[in-house]
Design a protein around this motif. Structure first.
Motif, PDB file in Angstrom:
ATOM      1  N   ILE A  96       0.859  -1.178   0.000  1.00 40.70           N
ATOM      2  CA  ILE A  96       0.000   0.000   0.000  1.00 40.70           C
ATOM      3  C   ILE A  96       0.899   1.234   0.000  1.00 40.70           C
ATOM      4  O   ILE A  96       1.666   1.442   0.947  1.00 40.70           O
ATOM      5  CB  ILE A  96      -0.933   0.028   1.225  1.00 40.70           C
ATOM      6  CG1 ILE A  96      -1.605  -1.345   1.430  1.00 40.70           C
ATOM      7  CG2 ILE A  96      -1.962   1.136   1.088  1.00 40.70           C
ATOM      8  CD1 ILE A  96      -2.500  -1.778   0.299  1.00 40.70           C
ATOM      9  N   VAL A  97       0.809   2.045  -1.041  1.00 42.35           N
ATOM     10  CA  VAL A  97       1.701   3.188  -1.209  1.00 42.35           C
ATOM     11  C   VAL A  97       0.897   4.477  -1.134  1.00 42.35           C
ATOM     12  O   VAL A  97      -0.026   4.700  -1.925  1.00 42.35           O
ATOM     13  CB  VAL A  97       2.458   3.122  -2.549  1.00 42.35           C
ATOM     14  CG1 VAL A  97       3.512   4.221  -2.618  1.00 42.35           C
ATOM     15  CG2 VAL A  97       3.106   1.763  -2.746  1.00 42.35           C
ATOM     16  N   HIS A  98       1.250   5.319  -0.175  1.00 40.56           N
ATOM     17  CA  HIS A  98       0.545   6.586   0.053  1.00 40.56           C
ATOM     18  C   HIS A  98       1.469   7.745  -0.298  1.00 40.56           C
ATOM     19  O   HIS A  98       2.591   7.846   0.201  1.00 40.56           O
ATOM     20  CB  HIS A  98       0.109   6.680   1.519  1.00 40.56           C
ATOM     21  CG  HIS A  98      -0.556   7.970   1.886  1.00 40.56           C
ATOM     22  ND1 HIS A  98      -1.455   8.613   1.058  1.00 40.56           N
ATOM     23  CD2 HIS A  98      -0.446   8.747   2.999  1.00 40.56           C
ATOM     24  CE1 HIS A  98      -1.868   9.714   1.647  1.00 40.56           C
ATOM     25  NE2 HIS A  98      -1.268   9.831   2.818  1.00 40.56           N
ATOM     26  N   LEU A 104       3.704  -2.790   3.896  1.00 43.32           N
ATOM     27  CA  LEU A 104       3.603  -4.124   3.311  1.00 43.32           C
ATOM     28  C   LEU A 104       2.688  -4.956   4.196  1.00 43.32           C
ATOM     29  O   LEU A 104       2.940  -5.101   5.397  1.00 43.32           O
ATOM     30  CB  LEU A 104       4.996  -4.763   3.224  1.00 43.32           C
ATOM     31  CG  LEU A 104       5.061  -6.210   2.722  1.00 43.32           C
ATOM     32  CD1 LEU A 104       4.593  -6.300   1.275  1.00 43.32           C
ATOM     33  CD2 LEU A 104       6.473  -6.770   2.862  1.00 43.32           C
ATOM     34  N   LEU A 105       1.629  -5.472   3.601  1.00 42.92           N
ATOM     35  CA  LEU A 105       0.665  -6.292   4.337  1.00 42.92           C
ATOM     36  C   LEU A 105       0.796  -7.743   3.918  1.00 42.92           C
ATOM     37  O   LEU A 105       0.883  -8.044   2.722  1.00 42.92           O
ATOM     38  CB  LEU A 105      -0.772  -5.822   4.080  1.00 42.92           C
ATOM     39  CG  LEU A 105      -1.102  -4.337   4.280  1.00 42.92           C
ATOM     40  CD1 LEU A 105      -2.597  -4.104   4.075  1.00 42.92           C
ATOM     41  CD2 LEU A 105      -0.673  -3.849   5.651  1.00 42.92           C
ATOM     42  N   GLU A 118       5.756  -4.559   7.380  1.00 38.92           N
ATOM     43  CA  GLU A 118       6.844  -3.622   7.111  1.00 38.92           C
ATOM     44  C   GLU A 118       6.244  -2.245   6.851  1.00 38.92           C
ATOM     45  O   GLU A 118       5.161  -2.117   6.280  1.00 38.92           O
ATOM     46  CB  GLU A 118       7.678  -4.043   5.889  1.00 38.92           C
ATOM     47  CG  GLU A 118       8.536  -5.266   6.111  1.00 38.92           C
ATOM     48  CD  GLU A 118       9.476  -5.551   4.939  1.00 38.92           C
ATOM     49  OE1 GLU A 118       9.806  -4.593   4.191  1.00 38.92           O
ATOM     50  OE2 GLU A 118       9.873  -6.718   4.768  1.00 38.92           O
ATOM     51  N   PHE A 119       6.969  -1.233   7.297  1.00 42.16           N
ATOM     52  CA  PHE A 119       6.572   0.148   7.023  1.00 42.16           C
ATOM     53  C   PHE A 119       7.828   0.953   6.767  1.00 42.16           C
ATOM     54  O   PHE A 119       8.829   0.825   7.479  1.00 42.16           O
ATOM     55  CB  PHE A 119       5.804   0.750   8.205  1.00 42.16           C
ATOM     56  CG  PHE A 119       5.581   2.232   8.078  1.00 42.16           C
ATOM     57  CD1 PHE A 119       4.615   2.725   7.220  1.00 42.16           C
ATOM     58  CD2 PHE A 119       6.360   3.139   8.790  1.00 42.16           C
ATOM     59  CE1 PHE A 119       4.417   4.091   7.083  1.00 42.16           C
ATOM     60  CE2 PHE A 119       6.169   4.508   8.667  1.00 42.16           C
ATOM     61  CZ  PHE A 119       5.189   4.980   7.803  1.00 42.16           C
ATOM     62  N   THR A 120       7.783   1.754   5.744  1.00 38.98           N
ATOM     63  CA  THR A 120       8.920   2.619   5.455  1.00 38.98           C
ATOM     64  C   THR A 120       8.419   3.893   4.797  1.00 38.98           C
ATOM     65  O   THR A 120       7.319   3.926   4.230  1.00 38.98           O
ATOM     66  CB  THR A 120       9.954   1.907   4.554  1.00 38.98           C
ATOM     67  OG1 THR A 120      11.118   2.699   4.417  1.00 38.98           O
ATOM     68  CG2 THR A 120       9.368   1.605   3.180  1.00 38.98           C
ATOM     69  N   GLU A 164      17.939   4.594  10.740  1.00 41.96           N
ATOM     70  CA  GLU A 164      17.196   4.919  11.953  1.00 41.96           C
ATOM     71  C   GLU A 164      15.854   4.203  11.961  1.00 41.96           C
ATOM     72  O   GLU A 164      15.273   3.916  10.919  1.00 41.96           O
ATOM     73  CB  GLU A 164      16.973   6.436  12.048  1.00 41.96           C
ATOM     74  CG  GLU A 164      18.235   7.225  12.307  1.00 41.96           C
ATOM     75  CD  GLU A 164      17.942   8.686  12.571  1.00 41.96           C
ATOM     76  OE1 GLU A 164      17.786   9.044  13.742  1.00 41.96           O
ATOM     77  OE2 GLU A 164      17.877   9.449  11.611  1.00 41.96           O
ATOM     78  N   GLU A 165      15.379   3.905  13.160  1.00 43.50           N
ATOM     79  CA  GLU A 165      14.104   3.213  13.295  1.00 43.50           C
ATOM     80  C   GLU A 165      12.999   4.010  12.603  1.00 43.50           C
ATOM     81  O   GLU A 165      12.994   5.237  12.587  1.00 43.50           O
ATOM     82  CB  GLU A 165      13.769   3.034  14.782  1.00 43.50           C
ATOM     83  CG  GLU A 165      12.553   2.162  15.016  1.00 43.50           C
ATOM     84  CD  GLU A 165      12.136   2.159  16.466  1.00 43.50           C
ATOM     85  OE1 GLU A 165      10.974   1.810  16.730  1.00 43.50           O
ATOM     86  OE2 GLU A 165      12.944   2.517  17.323  1.00 43.50           O
ATOM     87  N   SER A 166      12.039   3.286  12.024  1.00 39.72           N
ATOM     88  CA  SER A 166      10.984   3.914  11.219  1.00 39.72           C
ATOM     89  C   SER A 166      10.199   4.973  11.974  1.00 39.72           C
ATOM     90  O   SER A 166       9.673   5.904  11.384  1.00 39.72           O
ATOM     91  CB  SER A 166      10.019   2.831  10.715  1.00 39.72           C
ATOM     92  OG  SER A 166      10.679   1.901   9.906  1.00 39.72           O
TER      93      SER A 166
END
Length: 416
Positions: A5-7, A17-18, A25-27, A391-393
């Protein structure tokens, strides 16, 4: 099935990422402030410090980059000298050198760089001077491993090295050869730029965030990408046609009035998963605290009391098993790196402790970033590490309290 899912909002791009609807995952990346990880620079050695066995290299950033002696020696351990030489024998101040960013700058520290160059592709990682071929340990069948190892050795020239990636398990010669040719061309261009540009200069920047994730994660036929930008969707379709020829790209554009993160439940998940206290499915919870040196995770039974016939040991073990699965996911989602200590609820039986550690190790195998479970301490704490490259998200999106400066406590003078 996985969904990406891209915002897109102003100059910020966020991606979740689901897996089976759950965020793993989140970035995020500011389009004007791309990260340095994986980038190549022509740098100039500023200081050589024999006492630290390291050098500082000017790569044109605010802080000089750190280059350790192990990252100057040959990448292949078998080709390194038995006695490690002094860094002053390998580098001198003023020397120009090609380096690649191994770790992003964090806080007051500059980037960490290496001369063990690697260029990742869809099917393999190309290492122009490594001199060895390796196959991903996640490829289970020995027949596939043997075939790919032989193919890699056949394709290599001179001092080249390759790492055959997990997604190559059933891939054929032609696709791997094409990937290798592309990466060779990239390396040739880097060398040509290094010959013509002054130091410090940027020679090559890794792909954008969404391109990297698609390259590393996307599985044709089942996965899909959903974005709220038609222009970006076209770029993603083109990329998928290049890396997955013959497969119909599964790319959709979200067109509703609701934010794409809200529409797919991403925002709600992130709000819960980035909190200090995270609840477990059975009613227990974990608390995550960060210190300068490490991350501490505490597991509690909370509201969970077990089913009617459960003993205390069974209740505790079940809570710890749920926590192990969730901790692995949160480490990946929040990109927690460095040393990590987990204070699971005390278990009397060694077999249960082994089962919990094994469950955590099993879940960590899903992580693209290397993580290792080191074992239990004498105090009953579980030690593990996870490679830290940026660095952490959470850090770009949280701000320390102006009163307590992030400690959660504020000094009150006894005189008032």
């Amino acid at each position: 099935m996985k969904q990406m899912i891209v915002h897109n909002e102003h100059n910020l791009m966020q991606m979740a990422l689901l897996e089976e609807g759950k965020a793993v995952e989140f970035t995020a990346e500011r389009t004007r402030e791309r990260g340095l990880l994986g980038s190549f620079f022509k740098g100039r050695v500023v200081n050589v410090l024999p006492g630290m066995q390291a050098a500082f290299v000017d790569i044109g950033q605010k802080k000089n980059a750190f280059l350790y002696v192990d990252d100057v020696l040959h990448p292949h351990l078998e080709k390194q000298p038995k006695i490690k030489p002094s860094i002053s024998e390998l580098l001198r101040p003023g020397q120009e050198i090609i380096v690649q960013v191994l770790k992003e700058p964090v806080g007051s520290k500059g980037a960490r760089v290496t001369t063990h160059y690697s260029l990742p592709g869809r099917w393999l990682v190309y290492m122009p001077v490594a001199g060895y071929v390796a196959v991903s340990k996640k490829i289970a069948r020995e027949s596939d491993r043997s075939r790919l190892k032989a193919l890699g050795e056949q394709l290599c020239r001179d001092e080249e090295g390759l790492i055959i990636r997990t997604v190559s398990a059933e891939e054929q010669h032609e696709a791997i050869q094409t990937d290798l040719d592309t990466l060779r061309s990239q390396w040739l261009l880097i060398r040509e730029k290094a010959d013509s540009l002054p130091s410090p200069s940027l020679l090559h920047r890794d792909q954008s965030m969404i391109q990297r994730v698609i390259r590393d994660v996307y599985a044709p036929g089942s996965d899909e990408v959903i974005t709220d930008s038609e222009a970006q969707a076209q770029v993603i379709r083109t990329l998928l046609e290049e890396i997955c020829p013959g497969d119909e790209p599964r790319v959709r554009v979200h067109s509703g009035t609701e934010s794409i993160f809200d529409a797919y439940g991403v925002q709600e998940q992130l709000n819960k998963d980035f909190a200090r206290k995270v609840w477990l499915p059975g009613g227990g919870y974990i608390v995550i605290d960060h210190t300068e040196a490490l991350t501490v995770i505490d597991v509690n039974t909370g509201k969970y009391t077990g089913s009617g016939g459960d003993s205390l040991e069974e209740t505790v073990t079940e809570t710890n098993m749920q926590a192990a699965v969730e901790i692995a996911r949160l480490m990946r989602l929040r990109d927690i790196g460095g040393m990590i200590i987990v204070d699971f609820i005390d278990m009397e039986e060694a077999a249960n402790r082994h089962e919990v550690a094994a469950a955590l190790e099993q879940e960590l195998r899903k992580d693209r970033t290397k993580a290792f479970v080191l074992g239990w301490t004498k105090l009953g704490l579980l030690e593990l590490t996870r490679k830290k490259v940026r660095e952490e998200s959470t850090l770009p999106y949280v701000e320390a309290c102006s009163s307590c400066h992030g400690t959660g406590k504020r000094y009150i003078s006894p005189l008032h």
